[in-house]
Design a protein around this motif. Sequence first.
Motif, PDB file in Angstrom:
ATOM      1  N   ASN A   1      42.190 -36.292  24.960  1.00  0.00           N
ATOM      2  CA  ASN A   1      41.295 -36.942  25.932  1.00  0.00           C
ATOM      3  C   ASN A   1      39.895 -36.341  25.880  1.00  0.00           C
ATOM      4  O   ASN A   1      38.893 -37.048  25.955  1.00  0.00           O
ATOM      5  N   GLN A   2      39.864 -35.025  25.735  1.00  0.00           N
ATOM      6  CA  GLN A   2      38.578 -34.336  25.687  1.00  0.00           C
ATOM      7  C   GLN A   2      37.783 -34.722  24.431  1.00  0.00           C
ATOM      8  O   GLN A   2      36.576 -34.939  24.489  1.00  0.00           O
ATOM      9  N   ALA A   3      38.474 -34.805  23.309  1.00  0.00           N
ATOM     10  CA  ALA A   3      37.788 -35.051  22.030  1.00  0.00           C
ATOM     11  C   ALA A   3      37.449 -36.520  21.813  1.00  0.00           C
ATOM     12  O   ALA A   3      36.417 -36.844  21.222  1.00  0.00           O
ATOM     13  N   PHE A   4      38.333 -37.421  22.268  1.00  0.00           N
ATOM     14  CA  PHE A   4      38.160 -38.836  21.928  1.00  0.00           C
ATOM     15  C   PHE A   4      37.967 -39.747  23.141  1.00  0.00           C
ATOM     16  O   PHE A   4      37.677 -40.925  22.978  1.00  0.00           O
ATOM     17  N   GLY A   5      38.183 -39.236  24.343  1.00  0.00           N
ATOM     18  CA  GLY A   5      38.039 -40.051  25.550  1.00  0.00           C
ATOM     19  C   GLY A   5      39.364 -40.526  26.101  1.00  0.00           C
ATOM     20  O   GLY A   5      39.567 -40.535  27.304  1.00  0.00           O
ATOM     21  N   SER A   6      40.278 -40.935  25.206  1.00  0.00           N
ATOM     22  CA  SER A   6      41.601 -41.398  25.635  1.00  0.00           C
ATOM     23  C   SER A   6      42.512 -41.426  24.412  1.00  0.00           C
ATOM     24  O   SER A   6      42.043 -41.349  23.271  1.00  0.00           O
TER      25      SER A   6
ATOM     26  N   PHE B   1      41.589 -42.379  20.514  1.00  0.00           N
ATOM     27  CA  PHE B   1      42.014 -41.527  19.396  1.00  0.00           C
ATOM     28  C   PHE B   1      42.697 -42.368  18.324  1.00  0.00           C
ATOM     29  O   PHE B   1      42.384 -42.268  17.137  1.00  0.00           O
ATOM     30  N   ARG B   2      43.648 -43.221  18.759  1.00  0.00           N
ATOM     31  CA  ARG B   2      44.369 -44.071  17.805  1.00  0.00           C
ATOM     32  C   ARG B   2      43.414 -44.971  17.033  1.00  0.00           C
ATOM     33  O   ARG B   2      43.546 -45.154  15.829  1.00  0.00           O
ATOM     34  N   GLU B   3      42.448 -45.523  17.762  1.00  0.00           N
ATOM     35  CA  GLU B   3      41.468 -46.414  17.144  1.00  0.00           C
ATOM     36  C   GLU B   3      40.663 -45.655  16.079  1.00  0.00           C
ATOM     37  O   GLU B   3      40.426 -46.168  14.983  1.00  0.00           O
ATOM     38  N   THR B   4      40.272 -44.437  16.404  1.00  0.00           N
ATOM     39  CA  THR B   4      39.502 -43.617  15.464  1.00  0.00           C
ATOM     40  C   THR B   4      40.337 -43.284  14.224  1.00  0.00           C
ATOM     41  O   THR B   4      39.876 -43.376  13.086  1.00  0.00           O
TER      42      THR B   4
ATOM     43  N   TRP C   1      43.683 -38.075   8.681  1.00  0.00           N
ATOM     44  CA  TRP C   1      44.094 -36.798   9.273  1.00  0.00           C
ATOM     45  C   TRP C   1      43.625 -36.648  10.706  1.00  0.00           C
ATOM     46  O   TRP C   1      42.481 -36.980  11.025  1.00  0.00           O
ATOM     47  N   LEU C   2      44.499 -36.072  11.531  1.00  0.00           N
ATOM     48  CA  LEU C   2      44.079 -35.396  12.758  1.00  0.00           C
ATOM     49  C   LEU C   2      44.177 -33.915  12.426  1.00  0.00           C
ATOM     50  O   LEU C   2      45.220 -33.464  11.928  1.00  0.00           O
TER      51      LEU C   2
ATOM     52  N   LYS D   1      38.433 -24.730  16.805  1.00  0.00           N
ATOM     53  CA  LYS D   1      39.571 -25.183  17.629  1.00  0.00           C
ATOM     54  C   LYS D   1      39.313 -26.509  18.336  1.00  0.00           C
ATOM     55  O   LYS D   1      39.765 -26.726  19.457  1.00  0.00           O
ATOM     56  N   LYS D   2      38.573 -27.380  17.660  1.00  0.00           N
ATOM     57  CA  LYS D   2      38.359 -28.718  18.212  1.00  0.00           C
ATOM     58  C   LYS D   2      39.141 -29.744  17.392  1.00  0.00           C
ATOM     59  O   LYS D   2      39.266 -29.616  16.166  1.00  0.00           O
ATOM     60  N   LEU D   3      39.655 -30.772  18.056  1.00  0.00           N
ATOM     61  CA  LEU D   3      40.348 -31.841  17.346  1.00  0.00           C
ATOM     62  C   LEU D   3      39.337 -32.739  16.651  1.00  0.00           C
ATOM     63  O   LEU D   3      38.266 -33.013  17.198  1.00  0.00           O
ATOM     64  N   ALA D   4      39.697 -33.191  15.455  1.00  0.00           N
ATOM     65  CA  ALA D   4      38.828 -34.108  14.729  1.00  0.00           C
ATOM     66  C   ALA D   4      39.688 -35.047  13.896  1.00  0.00           C
ATOM     67  O   ALA D   4      40.834 -34.737  13.568  1.00  0.00           O
ATOM     68  N   VAL D   5      39.124 -36.200  13.563  1.00  0.00           N
ATOM     69  CA  VAL D   5      39.802 -37.195  12.722  1.00  0.00           C
ATOM     70  C   VAL D   5      38.902 -37.527  11.552  1.00  0.00           C
ATOM     71  O   VAL D   5      37.685 -37.654  11.709  1.00  0.00           O
ATOM     72  N   ALA D   6      39.496 -37.641  10.360  1.00  0.00           N
ATOM     73  CA  ALA D   6      38.733 -38.026   9.172  1.00  0.00           C
ATOM     74  C   ALA D   6      39.719 -38.473   8.109  1.00  0.00           C
ATOM     75  O   ALA D   6      40.941 -38.340   8.277  1.00  0.00           O
ATOM     76  N   SER D   7      39.197 -38.977   6.996  1.00  0.00           N
ATOM     77  CA  SER D   7      40.068 -39.269   5.859  1.00  0.00           C
ATOM     78  C   SER D   7      39.588 -38.477   4.658  1.00  0.00           C
ATOM     79  O   SER D   7      38.443 -38.003   4.625  1.00  0.00           O
TER      80      SER D   7
END
Length: 240
Positions: free
Chosen positions: A139-144, A148-151, A166-167, A173-179
């Motif tokens: 929630n903190q990193a993506f809003g909800s 997160f799923r959309e990202t 990837w998550l 120590k922050k969550l991130a999403v990328a390929s």
Amino acid sequence: MERRNFIKNVGLGVTATYLTGKSLGQSITNSKKTDMENIQTLEFPALPYAYDALEPYIDAKTMEIHYDRHHRTYFNNYVNAVKGTPLENLPLEKVFASVSTAGDAIRNNGGGFYNHIIFWKNLGKGSSGPSAELSSAINQAFGSIDKFRETFNNAGKTRFGSGWAWLYLTADKKLAVASTPNQDNPLMDLSPVKGTPLLTLDVWEHAYYLKYQNKRADYIDAFWNVVNWDEVNRRYKEAL
Ligand code: MN
């Protein structure tokens, strides 16, 4: 019901796919063993469930070919590539940390060997969802969770050609999403995306083409039905 099916499928998987000792299967029941300890043994890990365990979202034929041919080939090629070199006895984490100097065979096959292990383990039916800690971080990193799923979905959908979504947890120590492309992953020194993998999705065509053909987006949507959050929660806790 889901939980019951999962247990049943795992049970059926024992005769077909469980191996002994330092295997992928064992680490499911012994969470103190890390992935790296398993990988360091250079054994081809067992699939932690039967080929049909993820039906109908991921079909048994795809699982069999993906695990027993694709994954096994990466493993065999990696073993051959490191044999007789100083990398032979290094855990993959260490190999990846300087993979830019190791050559393409080790980069591609080491990545293929490692990425699929993370992937098999973060799939399964009947898990309870993200933990309170992980939910709060998402929630903190993506809003909800939906954002997160959309990202994550967009990372998978927009990866041109072959690769992985990837998550991951960054160094701060922050969550991130990328390929990442091909068999690269966030542990590799040459990757612009860096951190500890928490959840991954294989978006190579071999991961979905038999069932979904060109519809990668449908495969990505189906993936959310078989995410093993218990494993993602465990990896998050360990990475913190
Ligand atoms: Mn694959």
